[in-house]
Design a protein around this motif. Structure first.
Motif, PDB file in Angstrom:
ATOM      1  N   LEU A 209       9.887  11.595 -34.838  1.00 27.99           N
ATOM      2  CA  LEU A 209      10.177  10.829 -36.056  1.00 27.99           C
ATOM      3  C   LEU A 209      11.518  10.101 -35.946  1.00 27.99           C
ATOM      4  N   ILE A 210      12.519  10.752 -35.351  1.00 31.82           N
ATOM      5  CA  ILE A 210      13.813  10.102 -35.189  1.00 31.82           C
ATOM      6  C   ILE A 210      13.719   8.948 -34.191  1.00 31.82           C
ATOM      7  N   ALA A 211      12.900   9.111 -33.161  1.00 36.85           N
ATOM      8  CA  ALA A 211      12.658   8.003 -32.239  1.00 36.85           C
ATOM      9  C   ALA A 211      12.031   6.823 -32.971  1.00 36.85           C
ATOM     10  N   ARG A 212      11.144   7.112 -33.940  1.00 28.78           N
ATOM     11  CA  ARG A 212      10.547   6.038 -34.732  1.00 28.78           C
ATOM     12  C   ARG A 212      11.601   5.328 -35.573  1.00 28.78           C
ATOM     13  N   VAL A 213      12.605   6.078 -36.051  1.00 27.03           N
ATOM     14  CA  VAL A 213      13.704   5.463 -36.798  1.00 27.03           C
ATOM     15  C   VAL A 213      14.445   4.475 -35.906  1.00 27.03           C
ATOM     16  N   LEU A 214      14.738   4.871 -34.667  1.00 26.14           N
ATOM     17  CA  LEU A 214      15.445   3.972 -33.754  1.00 26.14           C
ATOM     18  C   LEU A 214      14.613   2.742 -33.423  1.00 26.14           C
ATOM     19  N   HIS A 215      13.305   2.935 -33.242  1.00 29.72           N
ATOM     20  CA  HIS A 215      12.424   1.787 -32.994  1.00 29.72           C
ATOM     21  C   HIS A 215      12.432   0.845 -34.191  1.00 29.72           C
ATOM     22  N   ALA A 216      12.333   1.415 -35.390  1.00 27.66           N
ATOM     23  CA  ALA A 216      12.221   0.594 -36.603  1.00 27.66           C
ATOM     24  C   ALA A 216      13.529  -0.086 -36.969  1.00 27.66           C
ATOM     25  N   SER A 217      14.662   0.437 -36.483  1.00 31.29           N
ATOM     26  CA  SER A 217      15.964  -0.125 -36.845  1.00 31.29           C
ATOM     27  C   SER A 217      16.537  -0.998 -35.733  1.00 31.29           C
ATOM     28  N   SER A 218      15.681  -1.581 -34.918  1.00 33.42           N
ATOM     29  CA  SER A 218      16.163  -2.426 -33.824  1.00 33.42           C
ATOM     30  C   SER A 218      16.924  -3.643 -34.339  1.00 33.42           C
ATOM     31  N   GLY A 219      16.688  -4.031 -35.587  1.00 36.52           N
ATOM     32  CA  GLY A 219      17.432  -5.148 -36.175  1.00 36.52           C
ATOM     33  C   GLY A 219      18.788  -4.744 -36.706  1.00 36.52           C
ATOM     34  N   ALA A 220      19.146  -3.454 -36.555  1.00 33.25           N
ATOM     35  CA  ALA A 220      20.449  -2.955 -37.008  1.00 33.25           C
ATOM     36  C   ALA A 220      21.132  -2.236 -35.849  1.00 33.25           C
ATOM     37  N   PRO A 221      21.627  -2.979 -34.858  1.00 35.91           N
ATOM     38  CA  PRO A 221      22.113  -2.358 -33.621  1.00 35.91           C
ATOM     39  C   PRO A 221      23.310  -1.432 -33.780  1.00 35.91           C
TER      40      PRO A 221
ATOM     41  N   GLU B  73      13.306  -1.180 -24.768  1.00 38.46           N
ATOM     42  CA  GLU B  73      12.648  -0.740 -26.005  1.00 38.46           C
ATOM     43  C   GLU B  73      11.641   0.365 -25.750  1.00 38.46           C
ATOM     44  N   ASN B  74      10.899   0.280 -24.648  1.00 41.36           N
ATOM     45  CA  ASN B  74       9.837   1.256 -24.404  1.00 41.36           C
ATOM     46  C   ASN B  74      10.330   2.562 -23.780  1.00 41.36           C
ATOM     47  N   ARG B  75      11.673   2.740 -23.719  1.00 43.85           N
ATOM     48  CA  ARG B  75      12.223   3.994 -23.180  1.00 43.85           C
ATOM     49  C   ARG B  75      13.206   4.649 -24.151  1.00 43.85           C
ATOM     50  N   LYS B  76      13.235   4.170 -25.378  1.00 42.90           N
ATOM     51  CA  LYS B  76      14.167   4.731 -26.350  1.00 42.90           C
ATOM     52  C   LYS B  76      13.881   6.200 -26.634  1.00 42.90           C
ATOM     53  N   GLY B  77      12.621   6.543 -26.730  1.00 36.04           N
ATOM     54  CA  GLY B  77      12.269   7.923 -27.016  1.00 36.04           C
ATOM     55  C   GLY B  77      12.748   8.871 -25.932  1.00 36.04           C
ATOM     56  N   ARG B  78      12.563   8.475 -24.676  1.00 37.02           N
ATOM     57  CA  ARG B  78      13.009   9.331 -23.570  1.00 37.02           C
ATOM     58  C   ARG B  78      14.526   9.423 -23.523  1.00 37.02           C
ATOM     59  N   ALA B  79      15.214   8.292 -23.751  1.00 34.03           N
ATOM     60  CA  ALA B  79      16.676   8.316 -23.772  1.00 34.03           C
ATOM     61  C   ALA B  79      17.190   9.202 -24.904  1.00 34.03           C
ATOM     62  N   LEU B  80      16.537   9.112 -26.056  1.00 35.38           N
ATOM     63  CA  LEU B  80      16.912   9.955 -27.184  1.00 35.38           C
ATOM     64  C   LEU B  80      16.741  11.429 -26.841  1.00 35.38           C
ATOM     65  N   SER B  81      15.671  11.743 -26.111  1.00 34.49           N
ATOM     66  CA  SER B  81      15.424  13.149 -25.767  1.00 34.49           C
ATOM     67  C   SER B  81      16.529  13.701 -24.876  1.00 34.49           C
ATOM     68  N   ILE B  82      17.115  12.865 -24.013  1.00 28.69           N
ATOM     69  CA  ILE B  82      18.205  13.318 -23.156  1.00 28.69           C
ATOM     70  C   ILE B  82      19.430  13.659 -23.999  1.00 28.69           C
ATOM     71  N   VAL B  83      19.768  12.769 -24.923  1.00 23.48           N
ATOM     72  CA  VAL B  83      20.945  13.021 -25.762  1.00 23.48           C
ATOM     73  C   VAL B  83      20.713  14.233 -26.667  1.00 23.48           C
ATOM     74  N   LEU B  84      19.536  14.303 -27.296  1.00 24.40           N
ATOM     75  CA  LEU B  84      19.253  15.426 -28.182  1.00 24.40           C
ATOM     76  C   LEU B  84      19.079  16.734 -27.424  1.00 24.40           C
TER      77      LEU B  84
END
Length: 395
Positions: A314-326, A122-133
């Motif tokens: 902001l998109i990283a925040r979307v992924l954090h907030a949607s953890s209940g929708a995998p 969970e605490n690395r989603k932003g960094r992982a997102l940055s690699i893909v983006l």
């Protein structure tokens, strides 16, 4: 970071090249197909509309499919649409291929972002997102200018064939790098029902960053789509400078995504509080000083950094907030990106059609960014809440 992230970034690079390359090709497409530049700009909006509609639809349709199968199929459809677009004799057919290729892109990106969320803690989603983006930003740095140069030398249709060829190694990378198992939750159990995942949209933690991401991205695309006439008409530079300006924007966007990726997991509030006002000031500066070539190049670089830094956070925040929708969370992030990407060029084309000047799309970006900042100010702590911060409601 998992190897699969880099394979996804490669495919996103190919799709990003297709999405952004039109910024340097609009005048040529408009001239050959006998439409205005503003009308040609709707190709960008059509692509984004397909992304908005296709992301949740494709994610819901293929939510039980193995990710590798879905990603590979989307790439094949994407390549086929570009082959048809390369030989399209009229604007309506080209427009249709853009919508269909966007549906394939939407399905790919929605599944890719959902896959990202399962590959890292969970605490690395932003960094992982940055690699893909980063695949998108590298497309702006390398793919888009190369497409503009190729289009200038051999015609805009050649760039569509180039995208078809680039899909081959991207598809091979997906087959090699992505596992073939269905997406699972952190606990290893299969995903919740579609209704449960859709119900997440009622949460302010999710709806707010989606809306803000759409506004920021709308401003980015309103200005970016119509940079070519700013370069040639406002700054008075010849067409060869368009590619350099796009490279500057791409370099800035790569830096923005990279820097924000390292900060957005732990300090999202800092990125938004500092980057948001600077982004607004930059759009105003670009609108006022674009006639100066040196300032134009500098501001385009800075705006690329700020717009993608704030937007990716902001998109990283979307992924954090949607953890209940995998399985659907990636589609929510994709929709947030592309609602803005659809609306921005439409608004930019509208003000151009109203003959408000070549810089009017930059003023559209200014208004959309200012609106986002006001909402951020009013939202308070909701935007940077984590799941642990949300109080549990009694049964």
């Amino acid at each position: 970071m998992p190897f699969a992230l880099y394979m996804l970034a490669l495919a996103v690079f190919v799709m990003g090249t297709s999405e952004f390359m039109l910024a340097g090709l609009l005048p040529a497409i408009a001239a050959e197909l006998d439409v205005s530049v503003g009308t040609a700009g709707l190709l960008t909006s059509a692509f984004a509309v397909g992304m908005v509609a296709g992301a949740p639809a494709m994610a819901a349709f293929a939510r039980r499919w193995p990710p590798r199968l879905t990603l590979f199929a989307c790439l094949i459809v994407f390549a086929a649409c570009h082959a048809v677009g390369a030989v399209a004799p009229a604007f309506p057919l080209l427009l249709a291929t853009r919508v269909l290729s966007a549906l394939a892109n939407a399905g790919f990106l929605a599944v890719a972002l959902s896959t990202v969320a399962t590959l890292v803690p969970e605490n690395r989603k932003g960094r992982a997102l940055s690699i893909v983006l980063s695949g998108t930003t590298i497309a702006v740095v390398a793919g888009v200018p190369a497409g503009a140069l190729l289009g200038t030398a051999m015609g805009w249709r050649t760039t569509f064939w180039a995208v078809v060829l680039l899909c081959i190694p991207a598809a091979a990378g997906v087959l090699h790098g992505v596992v073939g198992k269905p997406v699972q939750t952190a606990s290893g159990s299969f995903t919740p029902t579609l209704r449960d995942e859709l119900s997440q949209l009622r949460s302010p933690r999710l709806a707010l960053p989606m809306a803000l991401g759409a506004l920021i991205n709308g401003g980015t695309f309103a200005a970016f789509t119509f940079l070519a006439p700013v370069v040639t008409e406002t700054a008075g530079l010849d067409g060869g400078w368009i590619s350099l300006v796009l490279v500057m924007f791409g370099v800035g966007s790569f830096l923005g995504v990279t820097i924000a990726g390292r900060l957005s997991d732990q300090r999202p509030g800092l990125v938004l509080a500092a980057g948001g006002p600077l982004l607004l000031a930059g759009w105003i500066g670009l609108a006022l000083f674009a006639s100066n070539p040196l300032l134009l190049l500098t501001l385009v670089l800075v705006q690329g950094l700020l717009s993608f830094g704030v937007g990716s956070t902001l998109i990283a925040r979307v992924l954090h907030a949607s953890s209940g929708a995998p399985t659907m969370g990636g589609s929510y992030a994709t929709a947030a990106l592309n609602i803005g990407a659809a609306a921005g060029p439409v608004l930019g084309a509208s003000v151009l059609a109203a003959q408000l000047g070549t810089l009017s799309p930059v003023w559209v970006a200014t208004v959309l960014t200012a609106t986002a900042l006001v909402i951020m100010l009013l939202a308070g702590r909701v935007l940077t809440q984590t799941a642990a911060d949300v109080p549990v409601q009694p049964a």
